[in-house]
Design a protein around this motif. Sequence first.
Motif: not given
Lengths: 105, 105, 105, 105
Positions: C51-76
């Motif tokens: 479960l600890t590893q799932i929480s870590a993977a889930s947090g990492a996935l969210q981090g990618v989503a947030l970076a991608l979203l910032e990028d999307h706002m900056r460009h598109c």
Amino acid sequence: MPSKAAASQHVHDEDPAAAHRQLVNRLRRIEGQVRGIARMLEQDEYCIDTLTQISAASGALQGVALALLEDHMRHCLAEAVRIGGVVEEAKIKEASDAIARLVRS
Amino acid sequence: MPSKAAASQHVHDEDPAAAHRQLVNRLRRIEGQVRGIARMLEQDEYCIDTLTQISAASGALQGVALALLEDHMRHCLAEAVRIGGVVEEAKIKEASDAIARLVRS
Amino acid sequence: MPSKAAASQHVHDEDPAAAHRQLVNRLRRIEGQVRGIARMLEQDEYCIDTLTQISAASGALQGVALALLEDHMRHCLAEAVRIGGVVEEAKIKEASDAIARLVRS
Amino acid sequence: MPSKAAASQHVHDEDPAAAHRQLVNRLRRIEGQVRGIARMLEQDEYCIDTLTQISAASGALQGVALALLEDHMRHCLAEAVRIGGVVEEAKIKEASDAIARLVRS
């Protein structure tokens, strides 16, 4: 006052009434936070500041839920497990569903 | 009243004051929900029922945050983009940080 | 290579290709994390560690989503705002919906 | 095949090995989803579509975590409660902490 031995076994549990009052107080503060957020909106304060307060209230609400859930496992769920059978099964399913709602809210 | 042309360009935005009042009303209801949750705790109602109400209040709070964020993008962020340069960059960073706090709260 | 003036205006944006490659690398690591979690399950490792590893993977996935979203706002999103009108409105709605899915996932 | 009495006591639990294999399969699919998301990024697909896939993978990961947690409560936690004392207390604290990480990830 519990004996030292009892206290060492139930460290989180010495005074359930006090823990309970503390949760009620935390909810009263969250109620005040939500009232403050409504006021921020009414006074047209900067959206990002309002959003920060919503995130804080939301985190505080989650904290209360987690404390309540721990308490539930320690008392109701543990009792159901001691009874066993369908009671145990039903309470575990019920707790799982509550955790799922919390994770997805 | 906006002209038909303006209205077709800002479909979600015809009456910002009404949308704003609606958000304040939703927060008032959430405040009432949180007060009700404190009362449930005080009256020792069943923990799972209390947790269900906390999940509902938490989801409602998130709904307000999402509406406020959309409003922020439509007005403040869009204005910053029209200004451009460091203003645009600062506002996009600020919005991203607010979204991150929301996702993680 | 951008001029110094341009670079100071777009501090987060000097090398979009490098930022992009970094996101792909983060996803490759998350893919490895998820594969590791499947292995932990297969080898019957302790559920809480899994479960600890799932929480870590889930947090990492969210981090990618947030970076991608910032990028999307900056460009598109910024480009859509410069176009204005229904394009702007549609892109803001679309970004809001994506944020809502992220907050609720 | 379990007797009818045993089956009625452990309705969700008739074949733990099959449930376990199913979780491993769900994780393999999530691993494939994450690989697909990396490819979407590499091929510069539209950010919003990539974000939708991240939300889906994140939700799927959460679903596995919730199933694993329910399983943990049904077996490890229930066993600890039957042992009682410090073992019970430690396992309830550990489960609570895992739930908190999950809620906040």
